[in-house]
Design a protein around this motif. Structure first.
Motif, PDB file in Angstrom:
ATOM      1  N   THR A 157      35.014  33.875  34.057  1.00  0.00           N
ATOM      2  CA  THR A 157      35.645  33.776  35.375  1.00  0.00           C
ATOM      3  C   THR A 157      35.182  34.981  36.207  1.00  0.00           C
ATOM      4  OG1 THR A 157      37.593  35.055  34.706  1.00  0.00           O
ATOM      5  CG2 THR A 157      37.651  32.664  34.348  1.00  0.00           C
ATOM      6  N   GLN A 158      35.411  34.915  37.506  1.00  0.00           N
ATOM      7  CA  GLN A 158      35.016  36.020  38.374  1.00  0.00           C
ATOM      8  C   GLN A 158      35.703  37.318  37.960  1.00  0.00           C
ATOM      9  OE1 GLN A 158      35.897  35.456  42.522  1.00  0.00           O
ATOM     10  NE2 GLN A 158      34.652  37.170  43.197  1.00  0.00           N
ATOM     11  N   HIS A 159      36.979  37.213  37.599  1.00  0.00           N
ATOM     12  CA  HIS A 159      37.724  38.403  37.160  1.00  0.00           C
ATOM     13  C   HIS A 159      37.115  38.972  35.880  1.00  0.00           C
ATOM     14  CE1 HIS A 159      41.129  41.047  36.346  1.00  0.00           C
ATOM     15  NE2 HIS A 159      41.170  40.553  35.127  1.00  0.00           N
ATOM     16  N   GLU A 160      36.776  38.117  34.914  1.00  0.00           N
ATOM     17  CA  GLU A 160      36.189  38.582  33.653  1.00  0.00           C
ATOM     18  C   GLU A 160      34.824  39.215  33.884  1.00  0.00           C
ATOM     19  OE1 GLU A 160      38.169  35.234  30.632  1.00  0.00           O
ATOM     20  OE2 GLU A 160      36.269  34.835  31.653  1.00  0.00           O
TER      21      GLU A 160
ATOM     22  N   GLU B  13      38.489  23.446  35.478  1.00  0.00           N
ATOM     23  CA  GLU B  13      38.497  24.857  35.862  1.00  0.00           C
ATOM     24  C   GLU B  13      39.921  25.393  35.922  1.00  0.00           C
ATOM     25  OE1 GLU B  13      37.430  28.616  36.747  1.00  0.00           O
ATOM     26  OE2 GLU B  13      36.182  26.971  35.993  1.00  0.00           O
TER      27      GLU B  13
ATOM     28  N   ARG C  96      40.990  25.922  32.352  1.00  0.00           N
ATOM     29  CA  ARG C  96      40.172  26.982  31.752  1.00  0.00           C
ATOM     30  C   ARG C  96      40.594  28.359  32.256  1.00  0.00           C
ATOM     31  NH1 ARG C  96      35.529  29.941  31.765  1.00  0.00           N
ATOM     32  NH2 ARG C  96      35.217  29.750  33.995  1.00  0.00           N
ATOM     33  N   ALA C  97      40.996  28.407  33.537  1.00  0.00           N
ATOM     34  CA  ALA C  97      41.420  29.673  34.122  1.00  0.00           C
ATOM     35  C   ALA C  97      42.866  30.027  33.766  1.00  0.00           C
ATOM     36  CB  ALA C  97      41.267  29.616  35.640  1.00  0.00           C
TER      37      ALA C  97
END
Length: 277
Positions: free
Chosen positions: A17-20, A166, A169-170
């Motif tokens: 993810t963008q955060h990860e 998504e 998954r998020a």
């Protein structure tokens, strides 16, 4: 050093993810690349995100070879096991990985000749596979999940839109909620996801209610009258009619909810336009 990126292997495991990704980037900038990237000859098989970030910022990195593989499928199985061993992998991702492992193993078994199968059986007696992946129960063991959870993940893989996948998954919604929403037509799934977490949960709740049987209530708090008994008999003898009516009501309800979301978005757009004038 030449490093080859195979798109099939790079995209085989779900992306961060963008955060990860941003968290990994901060870690590499602060501490450097501590873990070596793994290569199969010149092909990168582990560390695609680290490699991209190191290339972007000029961060030094080490590599190590793993030459035990004979095919891309061998590499994929290794990648699956490698990710299943990580604590940070979510329950949904674990289920998806275990199902992918099952697909590869089942395909291989179908392609083997009778002689190869006999040789495999003989080897299995001497050195049995510690985690065979044949049935849903065995898949559940590999993934560390329950059998119902595996069944729900299979349903999500087959029927869910990318937007719904998504969302689960998020971690926006649970596997159970996503599996329920996946029964809807694609446009209704997309509308539910656009409504956010509460909209998804409410839609799933409405779906579960329409599927649950309704109890026959007694009249006047006591015995049931003839009309009630007749109604019960009709429900019992005509389940297909009741199911059709239930589906029609559910479809109409969800269509209204999707229309409501569109109206909300339009109102917000008009409000923004008025504010800017």
């Amino acid at each position: 050093m030449t490093i080859i990126i195979n798109p099939q292997l790079r995209d085989y495991i779900d992306p961060l993810t963008q955060h990860e990704y941003l968290a990994l980037e901060r870690s590499l900038l602060k501490e450097g690349c501590r873990d070596a990237l793994v290569l199969w000859q010149e092909t990168l098989i582990d560390g695609h995100n680290r490699y991209a970030i190191c290339q972007k910022h000029g961060i030094p990195f080490q590599t190590k070879q793993n030459d035990q593989f004979n095919s891309l499928e061998d590499v994929m199985l290794w990648m699956i096991d490698n990710h299943l061993a990580r604590r940070s992998v979510s329950s949904f991702q674990r289920g998806v990985l275990a199902l992918r492992k099952k697909d590869i193993i089942n395909t291989r078994r179908k392609d083997k000749s009778s002689q190869e199968k006999a040789q495999e059986a003989e080897l299995a007696l001497k050195d049995p596979d510690p985690v065979p992946v044949e049935t849903r129960e065995e898949i559940a063991k590999v993934a560390g999940l329950s059998k119902p959870a595996v069944a729900q993940i299979e349903k999500i893989r087959k029927a869910a839109t990318p937007e719904l996948v998504e969302a689960v998954r998020a971690g926006t919604i649970s596997i159970n909620t996503a599996a329920t929403i996946a029964a809807l037509p694609e446009e209704q799934q997309v509308a539910a996801v656009a409504g956010g977490k509460k909209e998804l949960q409410e839609t799933a709740r409405q779906l579960r209610q329409t599927r649950s049987p309704r109890a026959v209530k007694p009249v006047d708090g006591g015995e049931t009258d003839n009309a009630t008994i007749s109604s019960t008999m009709n429900t019992t003898t005509a389940p297909s009619t009741q199911h059709a009516e239930s589906d029609a009501m559910r479809t109409e309800l969800l269509a209204l909810r999707a229309e409501n979301q569109e109206l909300k978005a339009r109102i917000a757009e008009l409000t923004a336009q008025l504010a800017s004038t």
